[in-house]
Design an enzyme around this catalytic site. Structure first.
Site, PDB file in Angstrom:
ATOM      1  CG  ASP A 302      -1.858   1.132   1.295  1.00  0.00           C
ATOM      2  OD1 ASP A 302      -2.722   1.198   0.405  1.00  0.00           O
ATOM      3  OD2 ASP A 302      -1.758   1.966   2.218  1.00  0.00           O
ATOM      4  CD  GLU A 345      -2.407   2.457  -3.462  1.00  0.00           C
ATOM      5  OE1 GLU A 345      -3.126   3.387  -3.862  1.00  0.00           O
ATOM      6  OE2 GLU A 345      -1.658   2.560  -2.477  1.00  0.00           O
TER       7      GLU A 345
END
Length: 652
Positions: A302, A345
């Site tokens: 992330d 991401e």
């Protein structure tokens, strides 16, 4: 125990610190249990004591010994048993005492509890040997990922009733029915606040206790593997939660976080100092922990933009410590787990996030194409009258697509915080929204790149996702929603079955625009090829109905329509091409042949042609050159529907 592991840890080279830190069972000569040994890293602590259920939570009962002057503390507790609670009682340089959960604890109390729990990770026997021996990183395979939050997939409001192992049967059945190849779990490292969804964690080696114990998660992954379903885990090595029992100011000093203006993230949490070698060992070991002990097939990292740039802001310059950390993370994982995928991401334009092991790259396998996601959703939300002015939003992705190994996401981030669901982002009235979302999913699957869709998107949820509620499964009682679910299922199966839709996804020769510049009509046509299969994809982005529409194709013979988003079974009006389409020797749009199709309002269709001469994709590319679309004339029948024909064809 060799001391080398600790020096490796201090130098950022330890990838399995969980084998040493934390609570580990001690066995006697005959295999009998003799309690647990506890180890923790607290470099600037003056004293460390262990408190817990086994000593009545009394300080001074189990003082820990500094076994290395650089910060390794240890104590053996013969009375410790599995399931008992414990914490470290530390005195920092400032003289203050702090009670902290174990940074490498394997199980945490459910919130609002904050203690670590003694837990023996050994003893689970996996039965997924066939899967593990055959898995790879899926570069030339179909990969359709079902992103999910375990607690709210089937959960009831305010309750997390599901256990890891109890989820397996229903999830396996659903993934098989729908044709998903992988599931991706939102973070399952221990976190205190439900509303953070796991993206602000406190326990980086503790499987989330909301859903049971670590062996339950092992069983869930094991059963998914036995059903030939891959499993990906979200991980958050950028920042951690502020809760006082967690990592922040662990021994009174900034053991894990930055000092100065980078200490706090834009989310109010603490930033990991990715330039510190012990922090790198800690986070790399966390990833390895879930890959080695739980058999996850991939990790999705992330907020990679915050790894690349200071606070995720390119204007503040590169985060050189973060970039080096990303390389080490990926290199270590690929060395220790050659068949595991790493996914970034990342919303930045940083080059070479993927694409192998270039010296200046980050060495991920895949990158989320957030540019595609943003441009595409904006385009589908526009009034069709204005789409011709934003045509580049739907074509731009192929300008940069081959720069990375991209994955196309429609993730949880797009259906929360007032952004609206995917269905509600579509332009138009009720029927038009469904026609457009069917078109959108068709375009997503036709476009090169792996696929990811968040739970509920597949049947068109109306309410935004809420971690406290289950999905709106009752919507499947309505034909439009059940039709959209069936369309998603069929797209998954077509994607997996047809080589042209997944082989060579990152090979420029496998893709060609046939018609990319018809902004006036907002119709797109492109070709994809693999081996002896060639497919052509057509998308009508407006409510105009074309009874006759000519498109160029690379080969003569017959072209079969294998998918049409306007079929009644999907909730459409059944404007499809029911019989094979015969190509004529009449060049169009840079192609040597043409076919005539029926094209529904907001319709998407897939055509396939098997080349008997086995021409490869390079030959196809060299022998065809895309040209602008021909001019058209149009007749307005009413404000919602137009019949449009090519100028060289008669009106019907």
């Amino acid at each position: 125990m060799s001391e080398q592991w600790f020096y490796d840890y201090l130098n950022g080279k330890c990838s399995d610190c969980y084998r040493y830190f934390g609570a580990h069972p001690v066995k006697g000569e005959n295999g009998e249990k003799k309690g647990y040994v506890f180890r923790v890293y607290a470099p600037l602590a003056q004293k460390v004591e262990l408190i817990g259920d086994f000593n009545g939570w009394l300080a001074g009962k189990n003082p820990m010994k500094r076994v290395d002057p650089l910060g390794l503390w240890e104590v053996s507790v013969p009375m410790a048993e599995c399931g008992q609670r414990y914490k470290y009682h530390l005195q920092g340089q400032d003289g203050f005492w702090r009670d902290k959960a174990d940074p490498v604890g394997f199980l945490m109390e459910k919130a609002p509890g904050s203690c670590s729990l003694v837990y023996d990770l050994g003893g689970y026997e996996f039965h997924d040997q066939d899967w593990m021996s055959q898995r790879d990183r899926n570069f030339d395979k179909a990969m359709s990922i079902y992103e999910m939050h375990i607690g709210s997939w089937r959960g009831k409001e305010g309750n997390y009733l599901v256990r890891y192992e109890d989820l397996a049967d229903a999830l396996i059945k659903y993934c098989h029915d729908m044709g998903y190849t992988h599931v991706e779990f939102m973070p399952l490292t221990s976190y205190p606040y439900d509303g953070s969804w796991g993206y602000q964690a406190t326990g980086y080696f503790a499987a989330d206790s909301r859903y049971g114990v670590p062996k339950g998660l092992m069983q869930l992954v094991d059963e998914l593997h036995q059903a030939n379903i891959g499993v990906i885990l979200d991980m958050v090595p950028v920042h951690f939660a502020l809760d006082p029992y967690g990592l922040e100011k662990f021994d009174g000093s900034n053991v894990y976080e930055y000092s100065g203006d980078m200490e706090y993230s834009q989310w109010g949490s603490k930033n990991f100092d990715l330039g510190k070698d012990p922090v790198r060992s800690f986070l790399i070991s966390s990833a390895d922990f879930f890959l080695s002990l739980f058999h996850f097939d991939g990790i999705r990292i992330d907020a990679v933009s915050n790894i690349i740039f200071t606070q995720g802001d390119p204007s503040r310059g590169k985060n050189l410590g973060g970039i080096e950390f990303a390389r080490r993370l990926n290199d270590t994982i690929h060395q220790r787990h050659p068949t595991v995928m790493t996914i970034a991401e990342d919303s930045t334009a940083f080059t070479d996030v993927t694409k192998g092991f270039k010296p200046d790259g980050l060495h991920f396998d895949y990158k989320w194409d957030l540019g595609w996601m943003n441009d595409t959703l904006k385009y589908y939300g526009k009034d069709p009258v204005y789409k011709k002015f934003a045509h580049n939003q739907i074509t731009f992705s192929m300008m940069y697509y081959y720069s990375e190994n991209f994955l196309l996401p429609l993730s949880h981030d797009e259906v929360v915080h007032g952004k609206g669901t995917i269905l509600n982002k579509m332009w138009g009235n009720y029927d038009q929204k469904f026609a457009l979302i069917r078109n959108l999913y068709s375009y997503m699957f036709a476009h090169p790149g792996k696929k990811l869709n968040f739970m509920g998107n597949e049947f068109g949820t109306i309410e935004e996702w809420d971690e406290k509620k289950g999905l709106q499964w009752d919507l499947l009682n309505y034909p439009k929603h059940s039709g959209l679910q069936r369309l998603t299922r069929d797209l998954n199966r077509i994607y997996s079955y047809h080589p042209a839709m997944h082989l060579g996804e990152y090979d420029p020769y496998s893709f060609q625009w046939i018609m990319a510049d018809d902004a006036a009509q907002s119709v797109l046509v492109f070709r994809r090829s693999a081996g002896n299969e060639t497919m052509v994809f057509v998308f009508n982005m407006t409510p105009n109905f074309y009874s006759y529409y000519d498109i160029g194709v690379p080969f003569d013979g017959e072209w079969a329509e294998i998918f049409n988003s306007d079929k009644a079974i999907y909730g459409g009006l059944n404007q499809f091409n029911g019989i094979p389409l015969k190509a004529t020797n009449n060049p169009l749009q840079g192609q040597p042949f043409r076919i005539t199709i029926r094209l529904a309002p907001f319709g998407a269709l897939f055509l396939t042609h098997v080349d008997a001469n086995n021409r490869d994709t390079k030959e196809i590319k060299e022998n065809t050159t895309a040209k602008p679309a021909e001019e058209t004339v149009e007749v307005n029948l009413n404000k919602d529907v137009k019949i449009i024909t090519n100028k060289n064809r008669s009106m019907s």
